[in-house]
Structure formats: C-alpha cells, structure tokens
Design a protein around this motif. Structure first.
Motif, PDB file in Angstrom:
ATOM      1  N   ASP A 112      47.365  39.149  41.973  1.00 33.39           N
ATOM      2  CA  ASP A 112      47.602  40.345  41.981  1.00 33.39           C
ATOM      3  C   ASP A 112      47.307  40.976  43.458  1.00 33.39           C
ATOM      4  N   TYR A 126      38.910  41.573  48.012  1.00 30.27           N
ATOM      5  CA  TYR A 126      38.345  41.437  46.921  1.00 30.27           C
ATOM      6  C   TYR A 126      36.921  41.918  47.116  1.00 30.27           C
ATOM      7  N   GLU A 163      39.627  34.400  40.870  1.00 33.48           N
ATOM      8  CA  GLU A 163      40.623  33.549  40.610  1.00 33.48           C
ATOM      9  C   GLU A 163      41.518  34.163  39.604  1.00 33.48           C
ATOM     10  N   GLU A 164      41.176  35.003  38.873  1.00 35.49           N
ATOM     11  CA  GLU A 164      42.094  35.764  38.020  1.00 35.49           C
ATOM     12  C   GLU A 164      42.806  36.903  38.450  1.00 35.49           C
ATOM     13  N   VAL A 165      42.112  37.463  39.768  1.00 38.16           N
ATOM     14  CA  VAL A 165      42.987  38.812  40.132  1.00 38.16           C
ATOM     15  C   VAL A 165      43.624  38.419  41.579  1.00 38.16           C
ATOM     16  N   GLN A 166      43.539  37.152  42.085  1.00 48.21           N
ATOM     17  CA  GLN A 166      43.930  36.952  43.379  1.00 48.21           C
ATOM     18  C   GLN A 166      45.356  37.025  43.541  1.00 48.21           C
ATOM     19  N   ARG A 199      35.869  41.305  36.970  1.00 47.71           N
ATOM     20  CA  ARG A 199      36.727  40.195  36.924  1.00 47.71           C
ATOM     21  C   ARG A 199      36.601  39.357  37.916  1.00 47.71           C
TER      22      ARG A 199
END
Length: 631
Positions: free
Chosen positions: A495, A215, A490-493, A487
């Motif tokens: 994915d 990330y 927490e929202e993309v981890q 983003r």
C-alpha cells in the motif's frame, strides 16, 4: 469495582449510611447543585455575564440552528462546538455594549411601546385579538416570567435604533451595483482537458528504502486502535410489542370505549352576508339594518345563485365580502352562539336569515357538510391493536429492565442468566473500536464507554446496562480484546509503494499540465484533447471542482480564448479554456434593488462590527475561557 463491593460489604454499608444523612435532611440537591450557574464567565465593564446567561444564549442559538434544518438530526459536536460557544459569548458582549450606549444616549422604551409590541405579535393573537392564554403558554414553554420576557424585549428595542442606524448607513452608487449584478449574472463558456496522473504511473519506480523510510517516519498512520469483540443481550421495546397478545374482543372493546377518537368533527362550509350594526345603535338604526337584511334574504330566496354577487356588493364584512361571503369550513362553536345554532340546524344549500349577533344581522348559506362520521372498526383495528400491544409492552419493558440490571450486575460472570430472564439469544458482535459508527447501536458513545471499561476488558465482567436508543437496552461482555498496535511493515508495504507512486505521478501530471498551459498561452500546440464546452455561471459550476471553478472566473478574458489551469487532488491537473463570456447588457430594476439591499445590509453589518470593536477597546471586556469551554 465488583471485587471491592463483594469483599467490603460492611464498609460499603457504613459509607452509604453517611451518604444517606444529608439526603434525609437536605435532599438530593445538596449533592448535585452548586452555584456554578451564577459563576461569572465574562465581565463587560461593570456588568457580570453569568454562566446561566451564557447557557441560555447558547441554547437559543442551538435551537435556531435546529430550526434552520427543519429539526433534522444534527451532530452534537456541531451544536456544541467551540465556534458556537464563542459566538454565543460574543452575542452577549455585543448586546451589552450596544445596550450601554443606548442608555447613555438617553434612549428609552415606554411601557406603552412595550405593551403595543407584545399585543401586536401574531404568536399571541387569536381571531385577530391579543390572547393572554397564548401569551402565558408561550412564557411557560420558554421557562420565563413576564418580567424577564418584557425586560428582554425592552433591551432589544433599545438596541434596535443603533443597529438600524448602521444597517441604513451604507451607500453604493448605481454604477457599482449594476457592475456587481452583471458580474454575478455572468456566464463563461469553458472547455476542460485533464492531465491524469494514471498516465505517468508506469514511468515511476520506488525503491524499497523509500518505502521503509516512509513507514518509519509515519508510524501513526499504521496504528490500529484497540478493538473488542463482544457478546451481548438486547432488551427491545419494539420486540416486546411484537410478542404481546391482544384478543379481538379486547380490540373491539377498546374501539367502542373510545369511538370519539375515530370520529372526525363535523364541519360546515358556510357563506354569509353581514349587515353591520353596533350594539350601542339606536332602535331605529337596528330596525333599519334588520329590514335591509330581511330584504336581501328575500332576494336570495328567489335567486339563490346571486349570493356571491350580493355579498360582494352589500356585505359589511371586509374579510369575506371579496370572496363572495365565503367563510370556509367551520366547526361547531367556532362562531357566535346564534350564528352557530342556525348554521348547524340547516340543510345543505339552505339560505337563512336574518340571524342576529353582536356584529349585526347575517344571511347564512350552508354550502356543504363534511366529517361527523366515525371510521369503521376494520379501518382502525390495526392501529388500535398496535397501541394496545405497545401499552402492554411498556409495562413489561419496565419490569424486565429492572431484572436485566439486577441480573447483569449480580451474575456478572455470564450473560446467560440475563438472556434467560429476557428470553432472548446471546448475540455476538464483529470487532469494534472506540470510533462510533452512525446507525449502529453497538457503537453509540455511551455503549462504547461501557464496552471498553475496565470491568469489561480487564475484569471480564458484564458491562453496565446501557440505553443505546429509546426503548433499547444492552448489556455486553468481552469475548476477545486487541490492544492498540502498529500494523507490521510486511502487511502495509504494498500500500505504501502504491501511495508513493501515486504521489509522484500526480507531481508529474501537474508539471506536464503547467508546461502545456504555458504553450497554450504562447499560442503553440499543446497536444491536448478538449472536452465539450459548457456554460458555467457563478451559481452553476456545471460539475467543475472548486479550484477549477475559481480559476475559470479569475481568467483574464480581455483576449479570448483565455487559458488557465488548476490542480485537482483526484484528477491531477485540469486545463481550462474560456472561449466566450456572456453577461446582461441591461440590469433589471428588480435585480438592482435586491443586490443593492443585500450589499447595503452587508456593509451595515461590517460597520456595526467595527463599531462594536471600537466599543470593546474603550470598555474593558474580560472572559473566563475555562468556564466557557465544553466540559
């Protein structure tokens, strides 16, 4: 911008007055024209290539590409790509270099050669003869004068011998051509086994630190572009047309006033026999021809079913004699006056003659008649009504377009006044970004520019009125705006974790595939399940991916079965087993000739390209990239 206008009216009026003066004395061109078309974009030796020449060549290449796809819609980025612009300039440079060489070699094109070429072009012929009207119409459509067109033709003719010399200089032996034909027609029996990444995903674990590191190092992947949600009003010509009222009496009156539009021209299916005689022939020759035609006509009156037979045997018209004298369907005025008058006064099945024209004496048979009838009102009523609605809507559309422009600008803090003028509802859009979406009028490039303008986003005013499609105008204002943002982790981890697992599983699938391939080549058991064998040809991949297809034909088939492998972005790793090779034992003369011609043409193009490159090294070629690039 709106505040500037409202707060500085006197200043704006004075500026507009200054702008008006040159308009009054010199016209609009004084502001919008320049000598840019005459700017030099390249120089080939002492020859200047102007911006106008470059733009004309680019437009010709774009038109040629449109014709290749039958004028299907093409993305403007393809038509005006850097590659297309570079190719247009290269074409001009090549033509100029070849033209210079042709002139130095003493080649020339005479006026007679040029005249013969123009007069022989099918596009300029009518009834088999050169038509100056068609020629002039062609020049008008191309926006060219006769001198400019003839100069271009002369240049093309000068270059052609050089280009032909290279295209005909390639040589290939029969043995080489036959080998290439056999290879091109070769098919291979291929079986496939897939080592899928999914089988390895359960074995892969990814710790939290790897997810966070991914990330942090690839923040741009999770960047969300700025977005806006809009309310908007639409002025649509189609919607206006649906609302227009047309009375049945008006439709009937329009039908009666333009009934000729709905009347198909009468056509007559004719056959003829020509006894040819020149207009300069002696009286005795004319009398003899007339007597022969009268005799043939007499025979046909007695036995009309022999018309085609006698036409093939005796007609002097080579174009129709072979088909028994058949001329097909003819409209009134399509033939000479005496022939036309006779044909359109006959009854179906009638034979008449001799009929004299400047070509000689004709015996005419009328085979049938079609057309000449007017379509009934009920058949065309819907079409007439739609046309009348559209015509009325266009007038109303022009009036409303002006009112929409004025209202959206003058009452820029709301769309309700504009909606009241148009008598439409204010609509709301979903979130949209700057990336255009094909098929949506709200994401056309012009509308996006207006929707994300400073007036709309920062000043919360109505957008300018934008034509998003022919007959469709839109004005919008922002309801909500989201600036570009990343983003949150927490929202993309989840994915990211899934993505990392897939990447590692694919690596393991490839490693396992390579190991199994090595075992197969050694003749050892690999524990794979092969799919059903298929015959793969060089022009028929049978569904194989590009990488697998190439590997199947790269395989060394001196010993069968042969094994190869290929990575696939989706499937993981593919093992391929080539178990049979088929190719023609004999090469047909047709395939040999076609392949030889194609290879010869390719070799000629390569030789010509090398020759042009050599000329470039001898003649100084300078370009101005900033004038060639798209602005």
């Amino acid at each position: 911008m709106f505040n500037l206008v409202h707060n500085n009216k006197r200043l704006i009026q004075f500026v507009l007055f200054l702008i008006f003066l040159p308009f009054a004395f010199f016209g609009m061109e004084s502001y919008f024209t320049s000598n840019e078309l005459g700017a030099e974009v390249a120089r080939v030796g002492d020859y200047r290539v102007t911006q106008q020449q470059f733009q004309e060549t680019l437009r010709e290449r774009q038109d040629a590409m449109r014709r290749m796809v039958n004028n299907a819609p093409l993305d403007q980025s393809v038509l005006d790509s850097p590659e297309m612009r570079f190719a247009a300039l290269e074409q001009i440079v090549r033509e100029r270099l070849l033209l210079s060489q042709a002139v130095r070699a003493g080649m020339r094109v005479t006026d007679e050669q040029l005249r013969e070429l123009i007069m022989s072009q099918q596009a300029f012929q009518q009834d088999g003869k050169f038509s100056s009207e068609l020629y002039d119409a062609f020049l008008r459509n191309q926006g060219m004068s006769p001198l400019a067109f003839e100069a271009r033709l002369r240049h093309d003719l000068l270059q052609q011998p050089l280009m032909d010399a290279f295209s005909s200089s390639g040589f290939l032996s029969k043995t080489v051509v036959d080998r290439i034909v056999r290879l091109s027609e070769q098919t291979r029996e291929v079986s496939v086994a897939i080592i899928a990444p999914a089988a390895f995903e359960a074995q892969v674990s990814v710790d939290d630190s790897a997810v966070k590191a991914y990330y942090d190092s690839r923040a741009a992947e999770f960047r969300v572009p700025e977005q806006v949600r809009l309310e908007y009003v639409v002025l649509s010509l189609d919607n206006l047309a649906a609302q227009m009222q047309v009375s049945p009496e008006e439709v009937r009156q329009a039908y009666e006033q333009s009934s000729a539009r709905f009347t198909a021209p009468e056509e007559r299916d004719a056959s003829h026999i020509l006894v040819q005689v020149a207009t300069s022939a002696t009286a005795e020759a004319k009398a003899a021809a007339q007597a022969k035609a009268a005799d043939l006509s007499k025979q046909l009156q007695a036995k009309p079913d022999r018309f085609a037979e006698i036409a093939r045997a005796h007609s002097d018209d080579p174009g129709s004699a072979k088909s028994g004298g058949d001329l097909g369907f003819l409209e009134r005025g399509a033939t000479k006056q005496s022939f036309d008058e006779a044909l359109f006064s006959m009854k179906a099945g009638e034979i008449r003659g001799p009929v004299e024209t400047e070509f000689g004496y004709h015996i005419i048979r009328l085979n049938g008649v079609r057309g000449g009838a007017t379509k009934p009102f009920e058949e065309v009523r819907a079409g007439i009504e739609a046309e009348m609605r559209r015509g009325a809507a266009q007038k109303r559309y022009a009036e409303l377009a002006e009112q929409l422009n004025n209202t959206a600008y003058e009452q820029s803090d709301s769309l309700k006044p504009a909606a009241e003028v148009l008598k439409v509802a204010v609509q709301q859009s979903p979130w949209i970004s700057r990336v255009p979406m094909p098929g949506s009028p709200l994401t056309s490039e012009r509308f996006i520019n207006a929707a994300f303008s400073e007036d709309v986003i920062k000043n919360n005013r109505n957008s300018e009125v934008v034509e998003v499609a022919p007959g469709t105008l839109i004005s919008a204002r922002a309801l909500e705006f989201k600036p570009a943002a990343t983003r949150p982790f927490e929202e993309v981890q989840a994915d990211i974790r899934k993505r990392l697992i897939e990447v590692e599983a694919r690596k393991r699938a490839v490693a396992a595939g390579l190991e199994k391939l090595e075992n197969l080549r050694k003749g050892e058991a690999a524990g794979v399940t092969w799919g059903k064998p298929v015959m793969v040809g060089r022009t028929d991949s049978q569904g194989l991916g590009e990488a697998a297809f190439k590997e199947a034909f790269r395989a060394d088939t001196s010993k069968l079965p042969a094994y190869v492998g290929a990575e696939d972005p989706k499937l993981g790793y593919q093992l391929l087993r080539v178990s049979a090779v088929n190719q023609p034992a004999e090469v047909s003369p047709e395939a040999r000739a076609a392949t030889a011609e194609q290879l010869k043409r390719m070799m000629g193009q390569e030789l010509l390209a090398d020759y042009v490159a050599a000329l470039k090294r001898r003649v100084e070629v300078k370009t101005q990239p900033d004038l060639i690039e798209k602005k």
